[in-house]
Enzyme design. Structure first.
Site, PDB file in Angstrom:
ATOM      1  N   CYS A 115       2.454  14.501   8.237  1.00  0.00           N
ATOM      2  CA  CYS A 115       2.662  14.492   9.693  1.00  0.00           C
ATOM      3  C   CYS A 115       3.133  15.842  10.229  1.00  0.00           C
ATOM      4  CB  CYS A 115       3.639  13.398  10.077  1.00  0.00           C
ATOM      5  SG  CYS A 115       5.027  13.237   8.941  1.00  0.00           S
ATOM      6  N   HIS A 154       8.058  15.084  15.650  1.00  0.00           N
ATOM      7  CA  HIS A 154       8.489  16.207  14.803  1.00  0.00           C
ATOM      8  C   HIS A 154       8.392  17.509  15.598  1.00  0.00           C
ATOM      9  CE1 HIS A 154       8.687  13.491  11.551  1.00  0.00           C
ATOM     10  NE2 HIS A 154       7.701  13.921  10.782  1.00  0.00           N
TER      11      HIS A 154
END
Ligand SMILES: NC(=O)C1=CN([C@@H]2O[C@H](COP(=O)(O)OP(=O)(O)OC[C@H]3O[C@@H](n4cnc5c(N)ncnc54)[C@H](OP(=O)(O)O)[C@@H]3O)[C@@H](O)[C@H]2O)C=CC1
Ligand SMILES: N[C@@H](CC(=O)OP(=O)(O)O)C(=O)O
Length: 365
Positions: free
Chosen positions: A156, A256
């Site tokens: 990710c 993130h």
């Protein structure tokens, strides 16, 4: 209108699996009919097996689906099977599905490094899916049955990192030096057992096992060209690109953040405005193909000094778009910036769905 294709999700009870359930509700191309998880969950209705942790309610359609064990025979009618399996178990399960002739789009790390397995961030390198096209074509010419295959989704954090790099490389040539420091959400660590409250509250954990190594090599596979016969892809060499990653876990639920610095191989580098404009102008191939989930704006270049922020920016384009801010000159390399991406959408389940939409558009499934 064509009938929707039946699809399945393995690891349906986990952090990524739950995101698949949300994103596949009311999908125009796919109907989620089959769910798989561990033997602990198998045989139960989804609503009884799952510990639902999303802020959106569990969609009605999924509640009564009975969870199966992850055996290919239970998923044989699926046009594509999405995997959000714990990597400890994903390897043999995904192989069994592929060997049974199924198309597997996986979030797990197990097969990412194989040279004949495409590692795809759908807003960056969908052309690597031609590896699948070649496999299907070869089988067709030989009069063989349609073969199964595995497509891997990247880590990710890697997904967020490579998104702004793609238009820069396309416009200005290779990036030879790249550093990134991540601030990663707790949903990235999964739900079983997940990050404990005592570890993350009022705290930052400066270590995520295996993450830095994956970010460093995956970036060099995703940005590499296909082999001439389009059957494999090899990593860029260290001479072509050096990548250094430092990864941290922070008390954010989803999204993130990454602080990146980069240097172009071709000197002098483009101007700051050229760098920003190339990211603003970038339209990913999935958007050009008209894929349902493709972002309208692939990269959002933000000008406010205090953006992007996870809570405010992670849902741009339903989590399929990436936000970039604080683009500025770097006194050591050429430029630095802050990148934010939704780790369970464009970094995981959403990436899988967008890949499947591209596979469908290309008649690979
Ligand atoms: N979270 C993220 O942002 C990202 C995750 N990934 C990868 O995606 C995968 C899933 O991650 P995540 O959702 O976070 O993990 P979770 O721990 O939240 O979920 C794991 C899933 O695997 C299932 N499972 C566990 N053991 C078995 C078994 N023996 N047989 C079959 N199924 C089993 C669990 O089912 P049960 O509930 O029954 O135990 C659960 O559905 C991992 O490989 C991860 O590395 C990749 C990119 C991003
Ligand atoms: N490790 C990532 C999520 C993940 O599971 O990645 P991978 O599939 O590369 O192990 C995170 O903690 O945010």
């Amino acid at each position: 209108m064509c009938a929707k294709k039946a699809v399945g999700v393995l690891g349906a009870t986990g952090s990524v699996g739950q995101r698949f359930i949300l994103l596949l509700a009311d999908h125009p191309d796919f109907e989620l009919k089959f769910l798989g998880a561990s033997p602990r969950s198998a045989g139960k209705k989804y609503i009884d097996a799952v510990n639902w942790k999303q802020t959106e309610l569990l969609p009605e359609f999924a509640k009564d689906i009975v969870v199966s064990e992850c055996k290919a025979s239970a998923f044989k009618d699926c046009a594509v099977v999405f995997s959000g399996l714990d990597a400890e178990y994903a390897g043999p399960i995904e192989k069994e599905f592929k060997d049974a002739g199924l198309a597997v789009v996986s979030n797990a790390k197990n097969y990412r490094r194989e040279s004949d397995v495409p590692l795809v961030v759908p807003i960056v390198n969908p052309e690597h899916l031609e590896i699948v096209g070649q496999k299907l074509e070869t089988a067709k010419k030989a009069g063989a049955a349609k073969p199964g295959f595995i497509v891997c989704i990247s880590n990710c954090s890697t997904a967020g990192l490579v998104a702004p790099l793609k238009p820069l490389v396309d416009s200005f040539g290779p990036i030879d030096l790249l550093t990134t420091t991540t601030l990663q959400a707790i949903s990235g660590a999964g739900f079983s057992p997940g990050v404990s409250g005592i570890d993350v509250l009022d705290n930052i954990v400066p270590y995520i096992g295996g993450e830095e190594d994956k970010m460093e090599w995956e970036t060099k596979k995703i940005l590499a060209p296909l082999s001439a016969d389009k059957s494999t892809v090899s990593l860029l060499s260290d001479d072509e690109m050096k990548v250094s990653a430092q990864c941290n876990r922070v008390a954010v639920s989803d999204g993130h953040t990454e602080c990146i610095s980069l240097r172009f191989k071709n000197q002098p580098p483009p101007s700051l405005e050229q760098v920003k404009q190339s990211m603003r102008d970038y339209v990913c191939d999935a958007s050009k193909l008209g894929c349902h989930s493709a972002p309208k704006q692939t990269i959002h270049v933000l000008e406010q000094n205090d953006r992007p922020q996870p809570r405010l920016d992670r849902n741009r384009d339903n989590g399929y778009g990436v936000s970039v801010g604080r683009v500025r000159e770097d006194p050591v390399l050429d430029y630095k910036m802050v990148v934010l991406s939704h780790n369970t959408v464009i970094g995981a389940a959403g990436a899988g769905i967008l890949i499947a939409e591209i596979l469908l558009a290309k008649n690979y499934i």
